[in-house]
Design an enzyme around this catalytic site. Structure first.
Site, PDB file in Angstrom:
ATOM      1  N   ASP A 279      -5.830  12.046  25.791  1.00 40.26           N
ATOM      2  CA  ASP A 279      -4.717  12.716  25.117  1.00 40.26           C
ATOM      3  C   ASP A 279      -4.084  13.759  26.021  1.00 40.26           C
ATOM      4  OD1 ASP A 279      -5.481  11.287  22.875  1.00 40.26           O
ATOM      5  OD2 ASP A 279      -5.355  13.011  21.522  1.00 40.26           O
TER       6      ASP A 279
ATOM      7  N   CYS B 189       0.784  14.745  17.442  1.00 40.94           N
ATOM      8  CA  CYS B 189       0.165  15.411  16.290  1.00 40.94           C
ATOM      9  C   CYS B 189      -0.157  16.860  16.629  1.00 40.94           C
ATOM     10  CB  CYS B 189      -1.136  14.710  15.895  1.00 40.94           C
ATOM     11  SG  CYS B 189      -0.964  12.983  15.430  1.00 40.94           S
TER      12      CYS B 189
ATOM     13  N   TYR C 298     -14.289   3.975  14.689  1.00 42.90           N
ATOM     14  CA  TYR C 298     -14.766   4.957  15.664  1.00 42.90           C
ATOM     15  C   TYR C 298     -15.255   6.258  15.029  1.00 42.90           C
ATOM     16  CZ  TYR C 298     -10.098   6.851  14.861  1.00 42.90           C
ATOM     17  OH  TYR C 298      -8.966   7.351  14.263  1.00 42.90           O
TER      18      TYR C 298
ATOM     19  N   ASN D 194       8.088  19.288   8.309  1.00 41.03           N
ATOM     20  CA  ASN D 194       9.257  19.720   9.081  1.00 41.03           C
ATOM     21  C   ASN D 194       9.511  21.174   8.736  1.00 41.03           C
ATOM     22  OD1 ASN D 194       9.869  17.218  10.224  1.00 41.03           O
ATOM     23  ND2 ASN D 194      11.456  16.715   8.724  1.00 41.03           N
TER      24      ASN D 194
ATOM     25  N   HIS E 201       8.109  15.191  10.192  1.00 42.64           N
ATOM     26  CA  HIS E 201       7.902  14.426  11.425  1.00 42.64           C
ATOM     27  C   HIS E 201       6.831  15.013  12.341  1.00 42.64           C
ATOM     28  CE1 HIS E 201      11.843  12.995  10.028  1.00 42.64           C
ATOM     29  NE2 HIS E 201      11.522  11.875  10.644  1.00 42.64           N
TER      30      HIS E 201
ATOM     31  N   GLU F  15      -1.800  10.677  22.308  1.00 38.45           N
ATOM     32  CA  GLU F  15      -2.549   9.659  23.033  1.00 38.45           C
ATOM     33  C   GLU F  15      -1.688   9.026  24.129  1.00 38.45           C
ATOM     34  OE1 GLU F  15      -3.477   9.132  18.537  1.00 38.45           O
ATOM     35  OE2 GLU F  15      -1.688   9.295  19.810  1.00 38.45           O
TER      36      GLU F  15
END
Length: 227
Positions: A30, A55, A95, A106, A147, A185
């Site tokens: 990341d 994120c 995982y 937002n 978002h 990522e």
């Protein structure tokens, strides 16, 4: 200065660092930046060079003060009315046992919320609100859905879960920054996550600190046990 300490100093300067979790977990790298220093340029780099989901990860203490739950808890509660949500419950993540996903937001002063400027503004304003302790203003300043995807770090951070969420928030905590990080990522051109070797080459090319989850976990736990 070891690798973790170099990463801490880079975060303090508002620089991007790269964090690889482990071969046994996601096997992903990341991009990471301290959210209080986020800029539209950071978002652009993450969007173009990383390509995963951008994120923002928050310390559990912050989530508790803001009243932000895990998304799975929202789904479980809402499934009492909407049965399809019960069928969608994420009980088979390959995982991990539980996803760190929370709500999406937002800032109310953004337009669509998706542009580099809007996302950077939302993230920076969230970090400012937390730094100033204005937790009761969360609903006044932000709306949902949005978002910017929020991630809720596990209680105890890497002591209880070793995801990018916990590892990067632990780094911000070690750096005495607002313990909120923005992560993305790194994706490859073959339809898969970018390989460890590729992300290492990217770090070398762009002069970025690259470190493993194991380094972060050991450093954090060593400090925690000493304290």
């Amino acid at each position: 200065m070891n690798n973790v300490e170099k990463a801490i100093e880079a975060l303090k300067k508002g620089e991007i660092i790269l964090v690889y979790d482990s071969d046994e977990r996601e096997g992903e790298t990341d991009m990471v930046v301290a959210s209080q220093f986020i800029t539209p340029e950071h978002i652009r780099i993450m969007r173009k060079d990383a390509g995963g989901l951008i994120c923002t990860a928050l310390h559990p203490d912050i989530c508790n003060k803001l009243g932000i739950p895990f998304m799975v808890d929202i789904l479980e509660f809402a499934s009492q009315k909407f049965k399809v949500l019960r069928e969608l419950y994420p009980n088979d993540i390959p995982y991990d046992e539980k996803s760190s996903f929370s709500i999406t937001i937002n800032h109310r002063k953004t337009f669509t919320g998706i542009t580099d400027n809007d996302r950077a503004f939302t993230i920076k304003k969230l970090a400012e609100l937390v730094k100033e302790g204005r937790f009761n203003d969360f609903g006044k300043e932000f709306r949902s859905p949005g978002h910017v995807t929020l991630l809720r770090a596990a209680e105890g951070l890497v002591k209880n879960r070793q995801g990018h969420t916990e590892m990067t928030v632990a780094l911000a905590e070690l750096a005495n920054l607002v313990p909120i990080t923005t992560i993305c990522e790194m994706m490859g051109d073959d339809g898969n996550a970018m390989s460890k070797n590729e992300t290492k080459r990217y770090a070398e090319k762009h002069n970025l600190i690259y470190l493993s989850g194991e380094e972060i976990i050991n450093y954090y736990l060593d400090k925690y046990l000493k304290d």
